[in-house]
Design an enzyme around this catalytic site. Structure first.
Site, mmCIF file in Angstrom:
data_model
loop_
_atom_site.group_PDB
_atom_site.id
_atom_site.type_symbol
_atom_site.label_atom_id
_atom_site.label_comp_id
_atom_site.label_asym_id
_atom_site.label_seq_id
_atom_site.Cartn_x
_atom_site.Cartn_y
_atom_site.Cartn_z
ATOM 1 C CG MET A 21 14.768 4.758 -3.906
ATOM 2 S SD MET A 21 13.589 3.902 -3.242
ATOM 3 C CE MET A 21 12.628 3.117 -4.548
ATOM 4 N N GLY A 22 17.042 4.526 -8.492
ATOM 5 C CA GLY A 22 17.074 3.644 -9.181
ATOM 6 C C GLY A 22 16.345 4.066 -10.011
ATOM 7 C CG HIS A 25 11.841 5.758 -15.214
ATOM 8 N ND1 HIS A 25 10.957 6.837 -14.988
ATOM 9 C CD2 HIS A 25 11.293 5.010 -14.297
ATOM 10 C CE1 HIS A 25 10.251 7.195 -13.784
ATOM 11 N NE2 HIS A 25 10.930 5.985 -13.405
ATOM 12 C CG HIS A 28 13.785 8.312 -12.377
ATOM 13 N ND1 HIS A 28 14.111 7.492 -12.750
ATOM 14 C CD2 HIS A 28 13.750 8.623 -10.608
ATOM 15 C CE1 HIS A 28 13.572 6.373 -11.679
ATOM 16 N NE2 HIS A 28 13.438 6.486 -10.282
ATOM 17 C CG ASP A 141 6.499 9.041 -6.175
ATOM 18 O OD1 ASP A 141 6.357 7.467 -6.216
ATOM 19 O OD2 ASP A 141 7.031 8.688 -7.245
ATOM 20 C CB SER A 176 7.190 3.586 -11.736
ATOM 21 O OG SER A 176 7.036 3.063 -10.668
HETATM 22 P P1 AMP Z 1 11.534 7.127 -6.883
HETATM 23 O O1 AMP Z 1 13.304 6.387 -7.748
HETATM 24 O O2 AMP Z 1 11.024 5.723 -7.660
HETATM 25 O O3 AMP Z 1 12.256 7.167 -5.988
HETATM 26 O O4 AMP Z 1 11.522 8.108 -8.199
HETATM 27 C C1 AMP Z 1 13.098 9.088 -7.698
HETATM 28 C C2 AMP Z 1 12.190 10.802 -8.128
HETATM 29 O O5 AMP Z 1 11.769 10.635 -9.188
HETATM 30 C C3 AMP Z 1 10.458 10.937 -7.458
HETATM 31 O O6 AMP Z 1 10.592 12.934 -6.988
HETATM 32 C C4 AMP Z 1 9.461 10.204 -7.746
HETATM 33 O O7 AMP Z 1 8.298 11.257 -7.814
HETATM 34 C C5 AMP Z 1 10.193 10.840 -9.565
HETATM 35 N N1 AMP Z 1 9.523 10.286 -10.372
HETATM 36 C C6 AMP Z 1 9.124 8.209 -10.323
HETATM 37 N N2 AMP Z 1 8.512 8.515 -11.738
HETATM 38 C C7 AMP Z 1 8.212 9.556 -12.468
HETATM 39 C C8 AMP Z 1 7.511 9.819 -13.226
HETATM 40 N N3 AMP Z 1 7.024 9.067 -14.698
HETATM 41 N N4 AMP Z 1 7.252 11.440 -13.970
HETATM 42 C C9 AMP Z 1 8.145 12.324 -13.350
HETATM 43 N N5 AMP Z 1 8.743 11.699 -12.231
HETATM 44 C C10 AMP Z 1 8.952 10.998 -11.767
#
Ligand code: AMP
Length: 273
Positions: A21-22, A25, A28, A141, A176
């Site tokens: 979702m952008g 960090h 990602h 997640d 996050s």
């Molecule tokens: P999101 O942008 O929050 O939807 O996350 C996109 C992907 O990045 C998902 O598969 C998350 O589980 C992964 N992700 C987010 N935060 C972390 C983290 N701290 N460590 C590893 N993977 C992450």
């Protein structure tokens, strides 16, 4: 995007896909790096998916720093950045949803009704558009990853799901995009999530097997922080996400805590011996 993916497949290129979702960090980026090691072509999607947000959640204020995200992707040698609009993804008359039963209405799904239906639907759509060989998800997640793994099995989707470890700050806080919302005091209090997980791990290491006792101790730790409000802490079976009474086997300890107005999650997989 789908046409490009089909062209790549005809040329026998493997596609690694990182849906996000952008507000990218290091978490990602760790997925992107792994995808880069294992595939010819890397696709990253950035899509803040409206159908996975509840009416009182942070859809409209979710961070969208597209310029910075694009620069990070370039640096990581991402080949294709796919960032559709909500109207492109959900055209007028959209009616089809993917629902992964039982796994979606527990843990985060109790308070976030419809959230995982939104997640499974968008991931299924993205898989059909990007047609990757492998897709990369974070352990951060955990419930989402378990639901996607179930969906891929149940619907015979020919994509390998790769699960990568949670990336943390040195102080333990799981990275996050929502950490951007925290002020100084909240950043300090937010450490209670990883501290609680560490406490659980130590209790189990020293022989405690009763989930109720462990949960009570974690609850006390979290509730001692000024800005923290516990949503849930659960110890569940890794496959079916059902709560456990006694720890016998590998289990998932998962929690969600509101730090001020920011809802954060974290989890840990623990093996008793
Ligand atoms: P999101 O942008 O929050 O939807 O996350 C996109 C992907 O990045 C998902 O598969 C998350 O589980 C992964 N992700 C987010 N935060 C972390 C983290 N701290 N460590 C590893 N993977 C992450």
């Amino acid at each position: 995007m789908q046409k490009i993916a089909q062209g790549l497949k005809r040329r026998n290129k493997t596609i690694g896909f990182v849906p996000t979702m952008g507000a990218l960090h290091e978490g990602h980026l760790s997925l992107i790096r792994q995808a880069n090691k294992e595939n010819d072509i890397i696709v990253v999607s950035i899509f803040v998916n409206p159908i996975q947000f509840g009416p009182r959640e942070d859809f409209s204020c979710y961070p969208r720093p597209l310029k910075e995200d694009r620069a990070l992707c370039l640096k990581q040698k991402v080949d294709l950045l796919f960032y559709p609009t909500a109207n492109q993804m959900y055209k007028m008359g959209f009616k089809t949803y993917v629902e992964v039963k039982d796994l979606s209405n527990v843990l985060c799904g109790v308070k976030r009704k419809g959230h995982f239906r939104g997640v499974a639907t968008v991931v299924c759509k993205l898989f059909n558009i990007v047609q990757p060989d492998s897709a990369y998800f974070g352990q951060k997640d955990a419930q989402q990853a378990i639901i996607i793994q179930r969906m891929v099995k149940d619907l015979n989707i020919p994509i390998r799901i790769r699960l990568m470890p949670t990336v943390r700050q040195r102080n333990g806080l799981a990275l996050s995009s929502r950490n951007l919302y925290l002020d100084k005091q909240e950043r300090q209090d937010a450490l209670c999530l990883s501290e609680a997980l560490k406490r659980a791990k130590n209790l189990i290491k020293s022989g405690e097997r009763n989930c109720q006792i462990i949960i009570k101790k974690l609850r006390e730790l979290i509730e001692s922080k000024k800005t923290a409000r516990l949503e849930y802490v659960s110890i569940v079976d890794l496959e079916n996400l059902k709560p456990m009474k006694k720890i016998k086997d590998k289990c998932l300890i998962a929690l969600a805590v509101c730090i001020g107005k920011t809802r954060l999650i974290d989890n840990m997989v623990v093996k008793p011996d």
